[in-house]
Design a protein around this motif. Structure first.
Motif, short mmCIF file in Angstrom:
data_model
loop_
_atom_site.label_atom_id
_atom_site.label_comp_id
_atom_site.label_asym_id
_atom_site.label_seq_id
_atom_site.Cartn_x
_atom_site.Cartn_y
_atom_site.Cartn_z
N LEU A 39 1.90 -3.67 -9.33
CA LEU A 39 3.26 -3.66 -8.79
C LEU A 39 3.87 -5.06 -8.86
O LEU A 39 3.19 -6.06 -8.68
N GLU A 49 2.47 1.67 -3.44
CA GLU A 49 1.47 2.15 -4.40
C GLU A 49 1.22 3.65 -4.21
O GLU A 49 1.19 4.41 -5.18
N LYS A 103 -3.31 -6.34 -8.24
CA LYS A 103 -4.35 -5.36 -8.56
C LYS A 103 -3.74 -3.98 -8.80
O LYS A 103 -4.27 -3.20 -9.61
N SER A 104 -2.66 -3.67 -8.10
CA SER A 104 -2.05 -2.34 -8.20
C SER A 104 -1.06 -2.25 -9.35
O SER A 104 -0.54 -1.15 -9.62
N ARG A 157 -2.95 -7.78 -3.59
CA ARG A 157 -2.95 -6.32 -3.67
C ARG A 157 -1.94 -5.83 -4.70
O ARG A 157 -2.21 -4.89 -5.45
N ALA A 158 -0.76 -6.46 -4.74
CA ALA A 158 0.26 -6.05 -5.70
C ALA A 158 -0.22 -6.28 -7.13
O ALA A 158 -0.03 -5.43 -8.01
N ALA A 211 0.83 -1.21 0.00
CA ALA A 211 0.00 0.00 0.00
C ALA A 211 0.86 1.25 0.00
O ALA A 211 0.57 2.22 -0.72
#
Length: 293
Positions: free
Chosen positions: A279, A248, A276-277, A273-274, A245
């Motif tokens: 990264l 990002e 989706k972002s 999360r990575a 987070a």
């Protein structure tokens, strides 16, 4: 019913917990491995909720109380986990008879030693109290980062140049016993991790980009490595969903950590999360990048 210790170990595992989420992650992972860890939450440091675990709140320098707890709970192995924001003062030190002779060197280390020196001193005192200090990775080896990408995304050539720059900076920073992380953008190091920790460093990078002091056209990379002189029983670099987070928010392209020597917490959530972002999360071998400057 959870066993108090793993078969063949002979005793119970203790986790000496400082600040942050890492100790709780380690305790939960140890429990999944069949342990029933006893938590020693450091007063004025530990900030997790230990409901559901056996625990005691003890002062960081109270080795007499820690030693009594080891004996009472049958502790034979200890994991050190989490941050310690303040060093104990001389008046906080309560030695055992076994550690009394070490007090003069303890005080010298507290006054002038770096973080690694203080950690080694603490480990020596714990082992003098009758338990063996082990790394979290010895209990839960699946927390260690693997070599290569952990998610769907991979670094570009520009990202790899940033990784090289970040590794060089992290090596130099670690040799000074200061921190483990660096951020490089466009092949230039723009931030080094200090006592504030990784999340605060990433917030600083985000602010630099908002202020226009760092180009937003190039994304950049966070690199986290062990210090060259690191004792791997404590303070391994770690990343978790909050690290993603922060990266990002700072507009970074990804995160590189040392494969086999860094902890990846809540791996499935971190990777989700990575991905989706957009990264990348990459486990790197220090030697592979260090020779390509």
């Amino acid at each position: 019913m959870v066993a108090r210790s793993l078969p063949g170990t002979g005793g119970r595992l203790a986790i000496i917990a400082g600040a942050g989420a890492l100790p709780h992650h380690v305790a939960e992972a140890a429990r999944r491995q069949g342990e029933d860890p006893f938590i020693i939450a450091l007063s004025r440091e530990a900030d997790a909720d230990w409901t559901g675990f056996d625990y005691a709140v003890l002062a960081i320098g109270d080795f007499a109380a820690i030693s009594r707890t080891f004996e009472k709970e049958g502790i034979d192995r200890v994991v050190l986990s989490g941050g310690v924001r303040r060093r104990p003062e001389w008046r906080d030190i309560r030695p055992t008879l076994r550690t009394l002779a070490k007090v003069p060197s303890v005080l010298r280390t507290l006054v002038s030693g770096g973080d690694d020196a203080v950690l080694r001193m603490a480990m020596d005192l714990i082992e003098a109290s009758g338990a063996r200090v082990i790394g979290a990775q010895e209990v839960v080896p699946n927390l260690l980062a693997d070599t290569g990408p952990l998610g769907a995304h991979t670094p570009t050539d520009d990202d790899r140049r940033d990784i090289e720059a970040g590794i060089a900076a992290a090596n130099a920073l670690g040799a000074l016993d200061v921190g483990q992380g660096a951020v490089a953008v466009g092949g230039r190091v723009i931030a080094l991790e200090g006592a504030e920790g990784t999340d605060a460093m990433l917030a600083r990078v985000a602010a630099l980009k908002v202020e226009g002091r760092v180009s937003t056209r190039r994304r950049g990379v966070l690199v986290k490595l062990c210090k060259p002189q690191q004792d791997e029983r404590a303070d391994l670099p770690s990343i978790g969903p909050s690290t993603v987070a922060g990266a990002e928010a700072a507009g970074l392209a990804g995160i590189a950590v040392e494969a086999g020597r860094a902890l990846v917490l809540e791996r499935s959530q971190l990777v989700e999360r990575a991905d989706k972002s957009g990264l990348f999360i990459l486990g790197v071998e220090r030697g592979r990048y260090g020779s390509r400057r």
